[in-house]
Design an enzyme around this catalytic site. Structure first.
Site, PDB file in Angstrom:
ATOM      1  N   LEU A  46       0.908  -1.161  -0.150  1.00  0.00           N
ATOM      2  CA  LEU A  46       0.024   0.028   0.011  1.00  0.00           C
ATOM      3  C   LEU A  46       0.912   1.297   0.071  1.00  0.00           C
ATOM      4  O   LEU A  46       2.021   1.262   0.661  1.00  0.00           O
ATOM      5  CB  LEU A  46      -0.974   0.010   1.278  1.00  0.00           C
ATOM      6  N   ASP A  47       0.497   2.348  -0.759  1.00  0.00           N
ATOM      7  CA  ASP A  47       1.148   3.496  -0.680  1.00  0.00           C
ATOM      8  C   ASP A  47       1.402   3.978   0.653  1.00  0.00           C
ATOM      9  O   ASP A  47       0.460   3.522   1.535  1.00  0.00           O
ATOM     10  CB  ASP A  47       0.324   4.550  -1.535  1.00  0.00           C
ATOM     11  N   PRO A  48       2.382   4.770   1.194  1.00  0.00           N
ATOM     12  CA  PRO A  48       2.283   5.587   2.384  1.00  0.00           C
ATOM     13  C   PRO A  48       1.213   5.997   2.828  1.00  0.00           C
ATOM     14  O   PRO A  48       0.582   6.112   3.916  1.00  0.00           O
ATOM     15  CB  PRO A  48       3.467   6.508   2.440  1.00  0.00           C
ATOM     16  N   ALA A  50      -1.991   5.443   2.052  1.00  0.00           N
ATOM     17  CA  ALA A  50      -3.109   4.546   2.042  1.00  0.00           C
ATOM     18  C   ALA A  50      -3.101   3.870   3.554  1.00  0.00           C
ATOM     19  O   ALA A  50      -1.976   3.565   4.048  1.00  0.00           O
ATOM     20  CB  ALA A  50      -3.019   3.548   0.988  1.00  0.00           C
ATOM     21  N   ARG A 180      -5.054   5.351  -7.877  1.00  0.00           N
ATOM     22  CA  ARG A 180      -4.708   6.917  -8.337  1.00  0.00           C
ATOM     23  C   ARG A 180      -5.008   7.175  -9.709  1.00  0.00           C
ATOM     24  O   ARG A 180      -5.250   8.120 -10.076  1.00  0.00           O
ATOM     25  CB  ARG A 180      -3.264   7.057  -7.783  1.00  0.00           C
TER      26      ARG A 180
END
EC number: 5.4.99.25
Length: 318
Positions: A46-48, A50, A180
């Site tokens: 997961l992106d930071p 998220a 995104r």
């Protein structure tokens, strides 16, 4: 003489509720340390920015993490309309500002465009690699490299709310879908631009949302164990899900204990009633103990593909 890995042998899956602002690898290492596990791996970063479900596989469960990487995911996302950023989320720099003038009918029509089977060009700010380097490294240097579109499926795209310039959606999608990118493409289709300001993964495969735990909850249990002068595993291990839940959608083949030795040595055993190339969960005996996955061949034999190593220490089961 081989050195024993650091940490204990513990096999199972933690459904971590990742907090915002941290990398998935940082979260993984914290979980591994709390459980004192000898081995750990996550099942899709997961992106930071998220938050939400990050299944962490411990021990032998890491052998089946690929099946969770390939699983469907579900997200709740909030987008800010009227602003486009270079990363398509709020961690980036605003590169364009436009008025928000679309109608409700135009929004609903645009959302329909993203449902079903489509092609998606990944963002430059992604971990996909080009000539051995992650795309985001090129992006940070201002270099854009060619990316091929990839097939994705959006099974559900539900409109949740539109409050001012903030749009919230619920998206159920296939592996490899960049939320995104959906938001950035939607913003361009609406003519106003958009970027992600909140992203929460609410589901991976069929894992229940209610089973998630945070790092803070895990740390509190470790502290409680120390105060009670007991091993932290007494409080932590009940949180683990059985490792065969990673392949719960595979049909089960129960093999008699008498055939166990052949299977565990990598030999195929005869099984009836399944088509060739079918991937299955292999269980042993009356206890239906999970030992790995296999595939049926053209001769009606079950060939083991990924088998677990059975240790003296406990394996988490139902």
């Amino acid at each position: 003489m081989a050195r024993r890995p650091k940490g204990r042998f513990i096999d199972g899956i933690v459904l971590l509720d990742k907090s915002t602002g941290m990398s998935s690898n940082f979260a993984l290492q914290r979980v591994k340390r709390f459980f004192n596990a000898n081995k750990a791996g996550h099942t899709g970063a997961l992106d930071p920015l998220a938050t939400g479900m990050l299944p962490v596989c411990l021990g032998e469960a890491t052998k089946f993490s690929q099946h969770l990487l390939d699983a469907d995911k579900r997200y709740l996302v909030t987008a800010k309309l009227g602003e486009r950023t270079d990363t398509s989320d709020s961690d980036g720099e605003v590169v364009q500002t436009r008025p928000v003038t679309f109608t409700e009918a135009q929004l609903l029509s645009a959302l329909e465009h993203f449902r079903g089977d489509t092609q998606q060009v990944p963002s430059m700010y992604s971990a996909l690699k080009y000539q051995g380097q992650p795309l985001y490294k090129y992006a940070r240097e201002g270099i854009e490299v060619p990316r091929e579109s990839r097939p994705i499926t959006v099974f559900e795209l539900n409109f949740i709310s539109l409050e001012g310039d903030e749009l919230t959606l619920d998206i159920h999608c296939s592996k490899g879908t960049y939320i995104r990118t959906i938001i950035d493409d939607l913003g361009e289709m609406l003519g106003c631009g958009a970027h992600v300001i909140m992203l929460r993964r609410t589901q991976v495969a069929q894992y229940p949302y209610a089973k998630m735990v945070t790092l803070e909850q895990l740390e509190a249990l470790v502290t409680q164990a120390h105060e009670q002068q007991i091993d932290p595993s007494v409080l932590l291990d009940p949180l683990l899900l059985p490792m065969d839940t990673a392949v719960a959608d595979f049909p089960e083949v129960n093999v008699p204990e008498a055939s166990a030795a052949y299977l565990m040595q990598g030999q195929a055993v005869r099984v009836t009633g399944l088509k060739a190339d079918t991937l299955v969960r292999i269980t042993l005996g009356d206890a239906h103990r999970f030992v790995g996955i296999g595939a049926m061949n053209d001769d009606g034999l079950l060939a083991p593909k990924r088998l677990i190593v059975i240790h003296d220490e406990p394996i988490v089961t139902d």
